[in-house]
Design a protein around this motif. Structure first.
Motif, short mmCIF file in Angstrom:
data_model
loop_
_atom_site.label_atom_id
_atom_site.label_comp_id
_atom_site.label_asym_id
_atom_site.label_seq_id
_atom_site.Cartn_x
_atom_site.Cartn_y
_atom_site.Cartn_z
N MET A 48 11.85 -11.64 4.50
CA MET A 48 11.44 -10.37 5.08
C MET A 48 10.28 -9.67 4.37
O MET A 48 9.51 -8.95 5.02
N PRO A 49 10.09 -9.82 3.05
CA PRO A 49 8.93 -9.15 2.44
C PRO A 49 7.61 -9.48 3.10
O PRO A 49 6.78 -8.58 3.34
N GLY A 50 7.38 -10.75 3.44
CA GLY A 50 6.13 -11.12 4.09
C GLY A 50 5.96 -10.48 5.45
O GLY A 50 4.90 -9.95 5.78
N THR A 114 11.68 -2.92 -2.72
CA THR A 114 11.92 -1.60 -3.32
C THR A 114 10.78 -1.19 -4.24
O THR A 114 10.30 -0.05 -4.20
N VAL A 115 10.34 -2.11 -5.08
CA VAL A 115 9.22 -1.81 -6.00
C VAL A 115 7.92 -1.68 -5.23
O VAL A 115 7.06 -0.85 -5.56
N ALA A 170 14.07 -11.95 10.79
CA ALA A 170 13.24 -11.33 9.75
C ALA A 170 12.12 -10.49 10.34
O ALA A 170 11.55 -9.64 9.64
N THR A 171 11.78 -10.71 11.61
CA THR A 171 10.79 -9.84 12.27
C THR A 171 11.45 -8.69 13.00
O THR A 171 10.75 -7.75 13.43
N LEU A 172 12.77 -8.75 13.15
CA LEU A 172 13.47 -7.70 13.89
C LEU A 172 13.46 -6.37 13.15
O LEU A 172 13.07 -5.33 13.71
N LEU A 173 13.87 -6.38 11.90
CA LEU A 173 13.93 -5.13 11.15
C LEU A 173 12.55 -4.49 10.97
O LEU A 173 12.40 -3.28 11.17
N PRO A 174 11.50 -5.26 10.60
CA PRO A 174 10.17 -4.63 10.51
C PRO A 174 9.76 -3.97 11.82
O PRO A 174 9.13 -2.91 11.82
N GLY A 175 10.11 -4.60 12.96
CA GLY A 175 9.79 -3.98 14.24
C GLY A 175 10.50 -2.65 14.42
O GLY A 175 9.92 -1.67 14.91
N ALA A 189 8.49 4.67 2.78
CA ALA A 189 9.90 4.87 3.11
C ALA A 189 10.44 3.68 3.90
O ALA A 189 11.58 3.24 3.69
N SER A 190 9.62 3.14 4.78
CA SER A 190 10.04 1.97 5.56
C SER A 190 10.30 0.79 4.64
O SER A 190 11.29 0.06 4.80
N MET A 191 9.43 0.58 3.67
CA MET A 191 9.60 -0.52 2.73
C MET A 191 10.85 -0.33 1.88
O MET A 191 11.59 -1.29 1.59
N LEU A 192 11.12 0.89 1.48
CA LEU A 192 12.31 1.18 0.69
C LEU A 192 13.58 0.91 1.47
O LEU A 192 14.54 0.32 0.94
N VAL A 193 13.60 1.31 2.74
CA VAL A 193 14.76 1.04 3.58
C VAL A 193 14.99 -0.47 3.71
O VAL A 193 16.12 -0.96 3.61
N ALA A 194 13.91 -1.22 3.90
CA ALA A 194 14.02 -2.68 3.99
C ALA A 194 14.59 -3.27 2.71
O ALA A 194 15.42 -4.18 2.74
N GLY A 195 14.17 -2.74 1.57
CA GLY A 195 14.68 -3.23 0.30
C GLY A 195 16.16 -2.97 0.12
O GLY A 195 16.90 -3.83 -0.39
#
Length: 420
Positions: A48-50, A114-115, A170-175, A189-195
């Motif tokens: 998911m990071p990518g 998260t970082v 892995a593309t679902l959550l970013p969407g 904030a979006s990146m933090l939630v994903a982490g």
């Protein structure tokens, strides 16, 4: 049955089920689905990071004041780390318990995202993505080992399809983040939630226990019994090449989906929702294809070839820039163009029984080699040729993948039948 026995053998009637013997099926632990689900969820968050950086690319570029090509290079570093680190990851995954491999992958992905929500330079983001890519390399070898050890032979394609569905998930959550979190709270904030979400599979990792040395995989009818090592090697190379070429085209679209939607005239909210819906469709197709091909797994290579060709057609539709054709192309490229990943894992497991880490390694190297090329190449080419021309190049790569897959299958068939 003991092969050395010379006594008479009682044959049960055809309508009476034969109880399991001491073969592979009886030795497999029961209740394989919870462990496979844990593996699939880990595979989802590990990659998911990518995809998350790709979905948030527009905001990240503006905030960090970097070009599309520069961010594409950073995303390529994630996939390159997975591909280049795959030989080491294969050996490590063979030695570690499967739950340990999954825990390391998920924990690293969570830490990376998260970082990343706190960084302010491209260098820091690239370093984080490299770390995430290295840990991501543990998942496919561990998954191959778990499937061979615990999934029944008649459910291999479905089990591999479940793990392969991770690329769609892995593309679902970013969407979802692009549609609902980023507009209000921003990309950090979006990146933090994903982490934080990436931590969830760690709880389930203990369910994915597998024997230290998994038993040999029973093969499909005729699989590998008449294949020489040299032929098997050539087939694996061609199939890995097919995976790389197909992944190049489809990963580029998945990474730059939001920008492509904008180019076609779709609102960002609609594009984000479409990305999520396409990801759900991709998951459904992987599971359905796995269940259906388990009925006749010898046809897997043909099904994979057809999927790759259909994905190429979807990329052509996306290249038109028409909103309606973009939607149709997105559905086709996500469902078919990405729908073959689990089937390819199941097919290589049957081709190289007893070498499960090698099967996962082959598929992983192919997919992530293509994914390495895709973000930077698409970003650089689209800056000069535009999205239309670059999407057509991606379509050509996907069609070449179908040709390479068919060539590998033909090589295998000729060797088995003795055809020159």
């Amino acid at each position: 049955m003991n092969p050395a026995s010379t006594g008479p053998v009682a044959v049960p009637p055809a309508n009476v089920p034969i109880p399991p013997t001491s073969g592979v099926s009886a030795d497999r632990p029961s209740g394989h689905w919870p462990g496979l689900i844990a593996t699939a969820l880990t595979a989802t968050v590990a990659v998911m990071p990518g995809f998350t950086v790709g979905a948030l690319a527009t905001s990240i570029e503006a905030d960090l004041n970097i070009s599309r090509s520069a961010l594409g290079l950073a995303m390529s570093a994630f996939y390159a780390a997975t591909a280049l680190g795959s030989p080491f990851a294969k050996r490590l995954a063979a030695r570690l318990p499967v739950p340990a491999s999954l825990t390391i992958a998920a924990l690293t992905a969570a830490a990376v995202m998260t970082v990343a929500a706190q960084i302010h330079t491209l260098t820091a983001l690239t370093a984080l993505l490299v770390a995430g890519g290295l840990a991501n390399g543990l998942v496919q070898p561990a998954a191959g080992r778990l499937i061979a050890a615990r999934a029944p032979a008649h459910r291999r394609s479905l089990a591999a399809g479940l793990v392969g569905a991770a690329l769609g998930a892995a593309t679902l959550l970013p969407g979802v983040l692009v549609a609902f979190v980023e507009p209000e709270y921003g990309w950090r904030a979006s990146m933090l939630v994903a982490g934080l979400i990436a931590l969830l599979p760690i709880v389930l990792a203990p369910l994915a226990k597998a024997p230290p040395t998994p038993p040999d995989s029973p093969t499909a009818v005729g699989d590998n019994r008449s294949s020489s090592p040299a032929t098997t090697g050539r087939v694996l190379v061609l199939w890995a090449l097919a995976a790389a070429l197909s992944a190049t085209g489809n990963n580029a679209v998945a990474t730059y989906f939001v920008q492509l939607g904008d180019h076609a005239g779709l609102p960002a909210l609609l594009t984000g929702n479409l990305l999520s819906l396409s990801a759900v469709l991709a998951i459904a197709v992987r599971l359905t294809a796995g269940a259906l091909t388990d009925l006749a797994p010898r046809h897997n290579p043909t099904v994979i070839t057809a999927m790759m060709a259909a994905g190429a057609l979807g990329l052509v539709l996306i290249a038109t820039g028409s909103p309606v054709l973009f939607v149709a192309g997105a559905v086709l490229s996500f469902s078919a163009g990405w729908g073959w990943t689990g089937l390819l894992l199941a097919t290589t497991l049957r081709l190289v029984p007893g070498r499960t880490e090698n099967a996962g390694h082959t598929v992983q190297v192919g997919i992530y080699s293509g994914a390495t090329v895709a973000p930077f190449a698409f970003g650089a080419l689209s800056s000069t040729l535009g999205f239309t021309g670059t999407a057509l190049i991606a379509a050509l790569a996907a069609m070449a993948a179908a040709v390479a897959m068919a060539a590998g299958t033909l090589t295998l068939r000729r060797q088995r039948t003795g055809t020159p």
